[in-house]
Design an enzyme around this catalytic site. Structure first.
Site, PDB file in Angstrom:
ATOM      1  CB  CYS A   3     -64.137 -86.621  27.202  1.00  0.00           C
ATOM      2  SG  CYS A   3     -65.540 -86.469  26.121  1.00  0.00           S
ATOM      3  CE  LYS A  13     -67.027 -80.472  22.209  1.00  0.00           C
ATOM      4  NZ  LYS A  13     -66.139 -80.130  23.323  1.00  0.00           N
ATOM      5  CG  ASN A  14     -63.702 -77.581  21.251  1.00  0.00           C
ATOM      6  OD1 ASN A  14     -64.606 -77.997  21.965  1.00  0.00           O
ATOM      7  ND2 ASN A  14     -62.697 -78.339  20.857  1.00  0.00           N
ATOM      8  NE  ARG A  58     -59.311 -83.073  28.776  1.00  0.00           N
ATOM      9  CZ  ARG A  58     -60.272 -82.868  27.895  1.00  0.00           C
ATOM     10  NH1 ARG A  58     -61.296 -83.662  27.858  1.00  0.00           N
ATOM     11  NH2 ARG A  58     -60.232 -81.865  27.071  1.00  0.00           N
ATOM     12  CG  ASP A  91     -60.801 -82.806  19.801  1.00  0.00           C
ATOM     13  OD1 ASP A  91     -60.300 -83.434  20.746  1.00  0.00           O
ATOM     14  OD2 ASP A  91     -61.266 -81.658  19.926  1.00  0.00           O
ATOM     15  NE  ARG A 127     -69.320 -83.952  27.025  1.00  0.00           N
ATOM     16  CZ  ARG A 127     -68.305 -83.854  27.827  1.00  0.00           C
ATOM     17  NH1 ARG A 127     -67.843 -84.924  28.426  1.00  0.00           N
ATOM     18  NH2 ARG A 127     -67.721 -82.705  28.063  1.00  0.00           N
TER      19      ARG A 127
HETATM   20  C1  UD1 Z   1     -59.375 -78.322  24.212  1.00  0.00           C
HETATM   21  C2  UD1 Z   1     -60.584 -78.827  23.476  1.00  0.00           C
HETATM   22  C3  UD1 Z   1     -60.441 -80.307  23.182  1.00  0.00           C
HETATM   23  C4  UD1 Z   1     -59.137 -80.581  22.446  1.00  0.00           C
HETATM   24  C5  UD1 Z   1     -57.956 -79.956  23.175  1.00  0.00           C
HETATM   25  C6  UD1 Z   1     -56.655 -80.062  22.410  1.00  0.00           C
HETATM   26  C7  UD1 Z   1     -62.385 -77.415  24.278  1.00  0.00           C
HETATM   27  C8  UD1 Z   1     -63.662 -77.334  25.034  1.00  0.00           C
HETATM   28  N1  UD1 Z   1     -61.763 -78.623  24.292  1.00  0.00           N
HETATM   29  O1  UD1 Z   1     -59.315 -79.036  25.447  1.00  0.00           O
HETATM   30  O2  UD1 Z   1     -61.553 -80.705  22.370  1.00  0.00           O
HETATM   31  O3  UD1 Z   1     -58.940 -81.973  22.366  1.00  0.00           O
HETATM   32  O4  UD1 Z   1     -58.203 -78.566  23.423  1.00  0.00           O
HETATM   33  O5  UD1 Z   1     -56.781 -79.480  21.173  1.00  0.00           O
HETATM   34  O6  UD1 Z   1     -61.945 -76.463  23.649  1.00  0.00           O
HETATM   35  N2  UD1 Z   1     -52.530 -79.613  30.097  1.00  0.00           N
HETATM   36  C9  UD1 Z   1     -51.751 -79.571  31.222  1.00  0.00           C
HETATM   37  N3  UD1 Z   1     -52.060 -78.630  32.178  1.00  0.00           N
HETATM   38  C10 UD1 Z   1     -53.085 -77.746  32.029  1.00  0.00           C
HETATM   39  C11 UD1 Z   1     -53.866 -77.802  30.865  1.00  0.00           C
HETATM   40  C12 UD1 Z   1     -53.562 -78.746  29.905  1.00  0.00           C
HETATM   41  O7  UD1 Z   1     -50.834 -80.355  31.394  1.00  0.00           O
HETATM   42  O8  UD1 Z   1     -53.293 -76.918  32.929  1.00  0.00           O
HETATM   43  C13 UD1 Z   1     -52.236 -80.645  29.067  1.00  0.00           C
HETATM   44  C14 UD1 Z   1     -53.383 -81.648  28.920  1.00  0.00           C
HETATM   45  O9  UD1 Z   1     -53.299 -82.667  29.867  1.00  0.00           O
HETATM   46  C15 UD1 Z   1     -53.172 -82.139  27.518  1.00  0.00           C
HETATM   47  C16 UD1 Z   1     -52.659 -80.906  26.785  1.00  0.00           C
HETATM   48  O10 UD1 Z   1     -52.161 -80.025  27.793  1.00  0.00           O
HETATM   49  O11 UD1 Z   1     -52.184 -83.131  27.479  1.00  0.00           O
HETATM   50  C17 UD1 Z   1     -53.692 -80.215  25.939  1.00  0.00           C
HETATM   51  O12 UD1 Z   1     -54.732 -79.733  26.742  1.00  0.00           O
HETATM   52  P1  UD1 Z   1     -55.532 -78.396  26.397  1.00  0.00           P
HETATM   53  O13 UD1 Z   1     -54.952 -77.780  25.177  1.00  0.00           O
HETATM   54  O14 UD1 Z   1     -55.623 -77.593  27.639  1.00  0.00           O
HETATM   55  O15 UD1 Z   1     -56.947 -78.972  26.043  1.00  0.00           O
HETATM   56  P2  UD1 Z   1     -58.341 -78.535  26.623  1.00  0.00           P
HETATM   57  O16 UD1 Z   1     -58.423 -77.046  26.697  1.00  0.00           O
HETATM   58  O17 UD1 Z   1     -58.667 -79.353  27.788  1.00  0.00           O
END
Ligand code: UD1
Length: 425
Positions: free
Chosen positions: A116, A22-23, A121, A307, A399
């Site tokens: 989710c 998925k990711n 986030r 995850d 999902r």
């Molecule tokens: C992706 C994955 C999700 C997984 C996560 C961490 C997809 C579709 N989803 O989510 O399944 O759990 O990586 O491996 O690929 N953060 C900030 N600012 C930002 C962006 C992120 O502070 O602009 C923080 C988030 O709040 C969180 C951490 O960084 O604490 C990790 O987030 P991120 O790596 O961005 O995860 P996602 O891309 O949302």
């Protein structure tokens, strides 16, 4: 409404094919927008998040054809600058459409993303990174308006290796003028897959698999039609590994990639499993009740994935002894604990820390999933519980899992989808 009913107590035995990741497929679908032509993607999981991304692509002018697990995206005729709110609120990953749409159209608007319910986030890293590439971003009334006269390569330093921010900036950099150097990038296997996909389409990227990605911007005409096969989903693989660790049994996870699973394999080994990796997949064998795991911390890849924290919490809830879990990535990922407690687990939460005291058995109960992986954790809890567990709100599970009941039925579990009685009238 459909719910999942599990009658616990069966060991899992057999062979299942792991769905595509998925990711990986979500950013790859977003990346298909960069090319003014046709992209063919094989081994796509048929899950609601992918359906949602397909609807978004169609809303902005793409034609998407589905042939079993192959998606053919024709992005030659884009006709909208607005990512529809309806889908954005359903799926947080829609934010990664900003990068490719800025490359392609120089203008895009999107409402704040949903997804989710696992914490705040934020998207500050996406916004800061895109601004470094000469994008003006106006945030007003829950709407982001992004525009650029020309994407310009630059150095971007991520303060945290965010998966989504790495993808968004990388996607914007493909059609930018000059070189973009992104430091402290996420190293999750899905980033590597996205890079390979982009290279295959004509993008110029160096440093794949390291902390720094260097993207040499290309012209629109340098990108071409391409074909790509998505690898097995490492989170689905890990979910089924947690299930076998909990129930006992012997299962071959066909397509699972050992290199993506090193940390998880080390954890199930300590829980008493014997694993064997081959080029075709991973075999996992568990003969007894699982051992506890002293200290399980979630970390960015190659650390243990956030995850898989909930699925492993469910497995450890019936382990011999006590385990400590530390959730370092998403602060609200312990919502499933309330449901596990209702099933007889003994878990104490203190901020990021969960103390899981292994109990002899869980008991069946009516429970509810609040998010995707927490939902999968409840399925695992149901597999080991005495009696019947009914899991409601399963749209979250759908999902990310193509057919969790079908997979587990194949392995001998007593599990099925059922309709609420009111729906049957
Ligand atoms: C992706 C994955 C999700 C997984 C996560 C961490 C997809 C579709 N989803 O989510 O399944 O759990 O990586 O491996 O690929 N953060 C900030 N600012 C930002 C962006 C992120 O502070 O602009 C923080 C988030 O709040 C969180 C951490 O960084 O604490 C990790 O987030 P991120 O790596 O961005 O995860 P996602 O891309 O949302």
């Amino acid at each position: 409404m459909t719910y999942i009913q599990v009658t616990g107590g069966k060991k899992l035995h057999g062979d299942i094919e792991i769905q595509g990741s998925k990711n990986a497929v979500l950013p790859i679908l977003a990346a298909s927008l960069l090319h003014n032509g046709v992209t063919t993607i094989h081994h796509c999981p048929i899950i609601s998040d992918v359906e949602c991304m397909i609807r978004i692509l169609e809303c902005i002018g793409c034609k998407v054809k589905k042939e079993h697990s192959t998606l053919i995206v024709d992005a030659s005729q884009l006709n909208s600058y607005r990512i529809p709110d309806e889908y954005v609120s359903r799926m947080r990953s829609s934010i990664i459409l900003l990068g490719p749409l800025l490359g392609r159209q120089h203008f895009v608007t999107i409402s704040y993303p949903g997804g989710c319910t696992i914490g705040a986030r934020p998207i500050d890293l996406h916004v800061k990174g895109l601004r470094r590439l000469n994008v003006d971003i106006v945030e007003a009334n829950e709407l982001l308006t992004c525009m650029t006269t020309k994407l310009q390569g630059n150095e971007v330093n991520l303060s945290f290796p965010s998966v989504g921010a790495t993808e968004n900036i990388l996607l914007a950099a493909v059609l930018a003028e000059g070189t973009t150097c992104i430091n402290n990038v996420a190293k999750e296997p899905e980033i590597e897959e996205l890079c390979r996909f982009l290279q295959n389409m004509g993008a110029k990227i160096k440093g794949i698999g390291t902390d720094t990605l260097v993207v040499e911007g290309v012209k629109q005409a340098d990108l071409h039609d391409s074909e790509f096969t998505v690898k097995a989903d490492r989170i689905v693989t890990g979910t089924y590994m947690a299930a076998v660790a909990a129930t006992g049994g012997k299962v071959f996870l066909r397509g699972a990639v050992k290199e993506h699973m090193e940390e998880v394999i080390q954890v199930v080994d300590q829980m008493g499993c014997i694993t064997k990796a081959t080029p075709e997949g991973i075999l996992i064998n568990q003969k007894a009740r699982p051992n506890a795991y002293d200290l399980l911390r979630t970390k960015p890849y190659p650390g243990f994935p956030t995850d898989l924290q909930s699925p492993f919490m469910a497995a450890l809830s019936i382990a011999k002894g006590n385990s400590i879990l530390i959730e370092n990535i998403f602060e609200a990922r312990y919502k499933v604990v309330k449901e596990l407690l209702a099933m007889g687990a003994n878990i104490e939460i203190d901020g990021k820390v969960a103390i899981v005291r292994g109990v002899n058995a869980l008991k069946g109960a009516a429970v509810r999933s609040y998010e995707l992986r927490g939902g999968a954790a409840l399925v695992i809890a149901g597999l080991v519980a005495k009696g019947v567990t009914n899991i409601h709100s399963i749209s979250y599970i759908q999902r990310g899992y193509e057919d969790i009941c079908g997979d587990l039925q194949k392995l001998g579990a007593n599990i099925l989808y059922r309709q609420e009685e009111a729906d049957q009238e």
